[in-house]
Write an enzyme that holds these catalytic residues in place. Structure first.
Site, PDB file in Angstrom:
ATOM      1  N   HIS A  96      -2.892   7.894   6.304  1.00  0.00           N
ATOM      2  CA  HIS A  96      -1.779   8.693   5.977  1.00  0.00           C
ATOM      3  C   HIS A  96      -2.584  10.123   5.250  1.00  0.00           C
ATOM      4  CE1 HIS A  96       2.115   6.701   6.163  1.00  0.00           C
ATOM      5  NE2 HIS A  96       1.628   5.692   5.647  1.00  0.00           N
ATOM      6  N   GLN A 113       3.434  10.095   0.706  1.00  0.00           N
ATOM      7  CA  GLN A 113       4.498   9.072   0.993  1.00  0.00           C
ATOM      8  C   GLN A 113       5.574   9.507  -0.344  1.00  0.00           C
ATOM      9  OE1 GLN A 113       2.597   5.170   2.027  1.00  0.00           O
ATOM     10  NE2 GLN A 113       4.262   5.351   3.281  1.00  0.00           N
ATOM     11  N   HIS A 140      -4.841   1.854   6.920  1.00  0.00           N
ATOM     12  CA  HIS A 140      -3.236   2.459   7.322  1.00  0.00           C
ATOM     13  C   HIS A 140      -3.291   3.631   6.188  1.00  0.00           C
ATOM     14  CE1 HIS A 140       0.771   1.829   8.034  1.00  0.00           C
ATOM     15  NE2 HIS A 140       0.808   2.536   6.897  1.00  0.00           N
ATOM     16  N   GLU A 141      -3.689   3.338   5.113  1.00  0.00           N
ATOM     17  CA  GLU A 141      -3.414   4.077   4.002  1.00  0.00           C
ATOM     18  C   GLU A 141      -4.376   5.336   3.996  1.00  0.00           C
ATOM     19  OE1 GLU A 141      -0.517   3.830   2.441  1.00  0.00           O
ATOM     20  OE2 GLU A 141      -0.422   1.861   2.962  1.00  0.00           O
ATOM     21  N   GLY A 174       0.708  -1.292   0.013  1.00  0.00           N
ATOM     22  CA  GLY A 174      -0.107  -0.070   0.102  1.00  0.00           C
ATOM     23  C   GLY A 174       0.970   1.304   0.055  1.00  0.00           C
ATOM     24  N   CYS A 203       5.642   0.147   8.018  1.00  0.00           N
ATOM     25  CA  CYS A 203       5.165   1.231   6.887  1.00  0.00           C
ATOM     26  C   CYS A 203       6.581   1.551   6.269  1.00  0.00           C
ATOM     27  CB  CYS A 203       4.745   2.476   7.856  1.00  0.00           C
ATOM     28  SG  CYS A 203       4.418   3.976   6.866  1.00  0.00           S
ATOM     29  N   LEU A 204       6.543   1.829   4.980  1.00  0.00           N
ATOM     30  CA  LEU A 204       7.715   2.035   4.111  1.00  0.00           C
ATOM     31  C   LEU A 204       8.151   3.536   4.536  1.00  0.00           C
ATOM     32  CD1 LEU A 204       6.546   1.259   0.645  1.00  0.00           C
ATOM     33  CD2 LEU A 204       7.894  -0.133   2.274  1.00  0.00           C
TER      34      LEU A 204
HETATM   35 ZN    ZN Z   1       2.398   3.696   5.811  1.00  0.00          ZN
END
Ligand code: ZN
Length: 188
Positions: free
Chosen positions: A142, A51, A138-139, A46, A96-97
């Site tokens: 963000h 991001q 989660h996304e 995701g 998370c990236l």
């Molecule tokens: Zn994330």
């Protein structure tokens, strides 16, 4: 096709509620395509637009690399809205990236009902459960400037304090490009 640097914890845009997409132009189409390249390159499932430094309400999901979810198609969600959440919750270890190396158990609703637009600005709604609902929440967070570590209790936050400050300083070993500037912003 482009792999873009991923913003890291500490970058201001990760704490911003990003703006709605008003119309789909070539720029948005290119952004979404770059988001897929960037996410796949980092082995993510995701990715939210902020991001990659984009101030727009777009996120993508592709959980098909995960065992048991091979038949799930990649999705682009524009201006998403979570309409309802199940009372039943589940616990899952999230990462998370943008917060590399940190993984923690997070409790979230098990299912959601979500509304969004696709790249043709066609409206959709769907019921998501389990991993798909997890990634979508989660996304979605963000895009509101919320990160999964915000759900940690004080004790766990204390435990991760050192790691978090290391991440902020970008003392990281990651195998994908990360942003080098906390003000990194491609589309205002
Ligand atoms: Zn994330």
């Amino acid at each position: 096709m482009a792999v873009l640097p991923i913003t890291v914890y500490g970058d201001k845009i990760l704490r911003k509620k990003v703006a709605k997409v008003t119309d789909i132009d070539d720029k948005i189409v290119k952004i979404v395509s770059d988001m897929f390249d960037t996410m796949h390159n980092a082995n993510g499932i995701g990715l939210a637009a902020n991001q990659i430094g984009i101030n727009r309400q777009i996120f993508i999901v592709d959980i098909s690399p995960v065992e048991g979810y091979e038949n799930y198609k990649p999705l682009v969600l524009i201006n998403p809205k979570i309409i309802s959440k199940s009372e039943e919750t589940s616990t899952f270890e999230e990462g998370c990236l943008s917060i590399p190396e940190l993984r923690a158990d997070i409790i979230r609703p098990k299912g959601i009902y979500i509304q969004f637009f696709d790249l043709n600005m066609k409206e959709h709604s769907l019921e998501a459960n389990d991993l798909l609902a997890r990634v979508m929440q989660h996304e979605f967070d963000h895009l509101q400037g919320v990160l999964f570590i915000d759900y940690l209790d004080e004790e766990s936050r204390g435990r991760y304090k050192k790691l978090i400050s290391k991440i902020k300083k970008r003392r990281l070993e990651v195998n994908y490009p990360i942003s080098s500037d906390a003000n990194y912003l491609l589309l205002k």
